[in-house]
Design a protein around this motif. Structure first.
Motif, PDB file in Angstrom:
ATOM      1  N   SER A  68       1.847 -12.477   2.249  1.00 33.99           N
ATOM      2  CA  SER A  68       1.571 -11.177   3.222  1.00 33.99           C
ATOM      3  C   SER A  68       0.551 -10.301   1.665  1.00 33.99           C
ATOM      4  O   SER A  68      -0.726  -9.795   2.241  1.00 33.99           O
ATOM      5  CB  SER A  68       1.981 -10.181   4.153  1.00 33.99           C
ATOM      6  OG  SER A  68       3.273  -9.676   3.210  1.00 33.99           O
ATOM      7  N   GLU A  69       0.943 -10.123   0.455  1.00 31.10           N
ATOM      8  CA  GLU A  69       0.311  -8.800  -0.585  1.00 31.10           C
ATOM      9  C   GLU A  69      -0.633  -9.780  -1.048  1.00 31.10           C
ATOM     10  O   GLU A  69      -1.322  -9.402  -2.379  1.00 31.10           O
ATOM     11  CB  GLU A  69       0.940  -8.078  -0.754  1.00 31.10           C
ATOM     12  CG  GLU A  69       2.202  -8.068   0.333  1.00 31.10           C
ATOM     13  CD  GLU A  69       1.450  -6.041   1.820  1.00 31.10           C
ATOM     14  OE1 GLU A  69       0.217  -6.000   0.870  1.00 31.10           O
ATOM     15  OE2 GLU A  69       2.280  -6.015   1.878  1.00 31.10           O
TER      16      GLU A  69
ATOM     17  N   ILE B 196      -2.592 -11.652  -2.527  1.00 24.59           N
ATOM     18  CA  ILE B 196      -3.854 -11.960  -2.113  1.00 24.59           C
ATOM     19  C   ILE B 196      -5.075 -10.210  -2.724  1.00 24.59           C
ATOM     20  O   ILE B 196      -5.492 -10.311  -3.415  1.00 24.59           O
ATOM     21  CB  ILE B 196      -5.089 -12.019  -1.152  1.00 24.59           C
ATOM     22  CG1 ILE B 196      -6.361 -11.717  -1.181  1.00 24.59           C
ATOM     23  CG2 ILE B 196      -4.832 -10.877   0.472  1.00 24.59           C
ATOM     24  CD1 ILE B 196      -7.130 -13.064   0.639  1.00 24.59           C
TER      25      ILE B 196
ATOM     26  N   THR C 246      -9.110  -7.141  -7.494  1.00 25.21           N
ATOM     27  CA  THR C 246      -9.341  -5.890  -7.283  1.00 25.21           C
ATOM     28  C   THR C 246     -10.515  -6.061  -8.659  1.00 25.21           C
ATOM     29  O   THR C 246     -11.383  -7.123  -8.706  1.00 25.21           O
ATOM     30  CB  THR C 246      -8.418  -5.581  -8.193  1.00 25.21           C
ATOM     31  OG1 THR C 246      -7.645  -6.664  -9.472  1.00 25.21           O
ATOM     32  CG2 THR C 246      -6.940  -5.613  -7.069  1.00 25.21           C
TER      33      THR C 246
ATOM     34  N   GLU D  41       1.048  -1.067  -0.193  1.00 23.79           N
ATOM     35  CA  GLU D  41       0.058   0.154  -0.279  1.00 23.79           C
ATOM     36  C   GLU D  41       0.587   1.056  -0.044  1.00 23.79           C
ATOM     37  O   GLU D  41       0.272   2.155  -0.751  1.00 23.79           O
ATOM     38  CB  GLU D  41      -1.206  -0.085   0.846  1.00 23.79           C
ATOM     39  CG  GLU D  41      -2.055  -0.692   1.104  1.00 23.79           C
ATOM     40  CD  GLU D  41      -3.162  -0.797   2.678  1.00 23.79           C
ATOM     41  OE1 GLU D  41      -3.388  -0.453   2.570  1.00 23.79           O
ATOM     42  OE2 GLU D  41      -2.479  -1.795   3.399  1.00 23.79           O
ATOM     43  N   SER D  42       1.963   1.314   0.685  1.00 23.62           N
ATOM     44  CA  SER D  42       2.257   2.026   1.045  1.00 23.62           C
ATOM     45  C   SER D  42       4.050   2.479  -0.040  1.00 23.62           C
ATOM     46  O   SER D  42       4.321   3.072  -0.032  1.00 23.62           O
ATOM     47  CB  SER D  42       3.706   2.029   2.229  1.00 23.62           C
ATOM     48  OG  SER D  42       2.305   2.270   3.516  1.00 23.62           O
TER      49      SER D  42
END
Lengths: 219, 219
Positions: free
Chosen positions: B126-127, B129, B134, B37-38
């Motif tokens: 962790s990411e 998914i 979307t 996200e960041s």
DNA sequence: GCAATAATGATAGTAATACTATTATCTTTG
DNA sequence: CAAAGATAATAGTATTACTATCATTATTGC
């Protein structure tokens, strides 16, 4: 029926005013129509004929609105679990019923409230993972944003422990079933190769019931 | 070793230039440090001392970069699965090995390439998914963006079918294991009440191996 | 009934993100 | 060494996710 929601999830309680209730009601409809990503407070504002800034007086941002909705859903689902199983003496029977409730979206809108439970449960199945899969999880978790979900997992884990007190992974089992069912629904709709073509709408519930009963009732 | 990636995932093949390889290498490090996200192309640009616009010549956007990384990971993992099981005659043994590979992040960086496989596998856990959860899934799926993942699920499902040809849900079982393992790792780190406190790092692999063997080997 | 208070509306503005566009410079290769 | 291709430098745009301010409308307490 009234679902109690922790005040940390909102700035001002949406259940305390007409505008607040309109925000919840229409956000559920809008999110289920366009998906959470495309949803914005601006678009919601147009629909409820209120400026963005008024919505911000109820929720810090759209993410907290989703957290609010998931919390409402899990509190309501805990109520459904308790109500549906309270007359059942057999732990296995209670577990089967619980898995049924957890693995499929709600079928009927109870109209207990201003919330459309059918649409909301569809949102939970397809979007709820976004509520806790963010960079701020730890903060929000520490504030209690996910307590309602945890309570449901804990409650069903207790039934698992009743059936098999020595089983070492009751929470893993329950959260695997819940999250797995959400994902399998999503896969069936968008990535069917990751799941199994089944004519039967009960495939997902049956798959998870088989899995759970097998691991708990075989030595 | 060279992992083949579908050209639909990139604008220009990052493996074809120094800059491209720097983009991949440093994006893996940056995403694993700050989360997807960041992460932005602007921040990546600062690190590799190149303007944002140069990164856009390789990837349409940061989402497609994540899809590229997941595709690389799954192609590499398919290779690992094949390599690790090719001398095993027993289907059960092959399935157990496969679940081991699928349910834990890589332990060692093979240095086969410019890619740090340990960090990449952590990102996937962790990411990943977010790569297929979307609004554009259907479009991207139709273009073949998720073929590598589907191949892995298909390959392991074949082992399941070898063991139990009548089992009706082989793909559901495999994707439940993969996605479940990712989520349980996430829960252990951020929402521990949703999983089980276990001193043993092998808890997640053991949980899923038990689950799968039980359902396939009991009548 | 009216003042005080609170809630909402109307409007404007800001910072960051996620790009797109243009032109200059550098590098590689025939 | 010229041409082509890649990259750098810079600027600009649309959208998002807010924040701020002030006017207006409801509500409540006396």
């Amino acid at each position: 029926m009234h679902v109690a929601i922790s005040p940390v999830l909102y700035v001002k309680d949406p259940d305390s005013s007409e505008l607040g209730r309109a925000i919840i009601k229409n956000s559920i409809e809008l999110i289920s129509q366009m998906g959470f990503e495309s949803f914005t407070f601006k678009k919601l504002g147009v629909i409820i004929s209120s400026p963005e800034s008024s919505i911000y007086r109820y929720f810090k941002n759209k993410h907290m609105l989703l957290v609010y909705l998931t919390s409402w859903y899990w509190s309501w689902t805990e109520y459904r679990l308790v109500f549906a199983t309270m007359n059942m003496t057999s732990a296995i029977e209670r577990l089967i019923k619980s898995i049924d409730i957890l693995t499929q979206p709600a079928q009927i809108d109870n109209e207990f409230s201003f919330i459309n439970e059918v649409l909301l449960s569809e949102i939970i199945f397809s979007e709820s993972i976004k509520a806790y899969h963010t960079k701020n999880v730890d903060d929000e978790n520490q504030k209690g944003c996910f307590s309602a979900y945890k309570n449901v997992v804990e409650r069903v884990s207790e039934i698992v422990k009743e059936i098999q007190p020595d089983y070492p992974y009751p929470h893993m089992l329950v959260s695997t079933v819940i999250e797995g069912a959400h994902q399998q629904k999503y896969f069936a709709a968008h990535l069917p190769e990751l799941t199994d073509k089944v004519n039967d709408a009960k495939a997902v519930p049956n798959f998870y019931k088989d899995l759970v009963l097998n691991i708990l009732t075989n030595e």
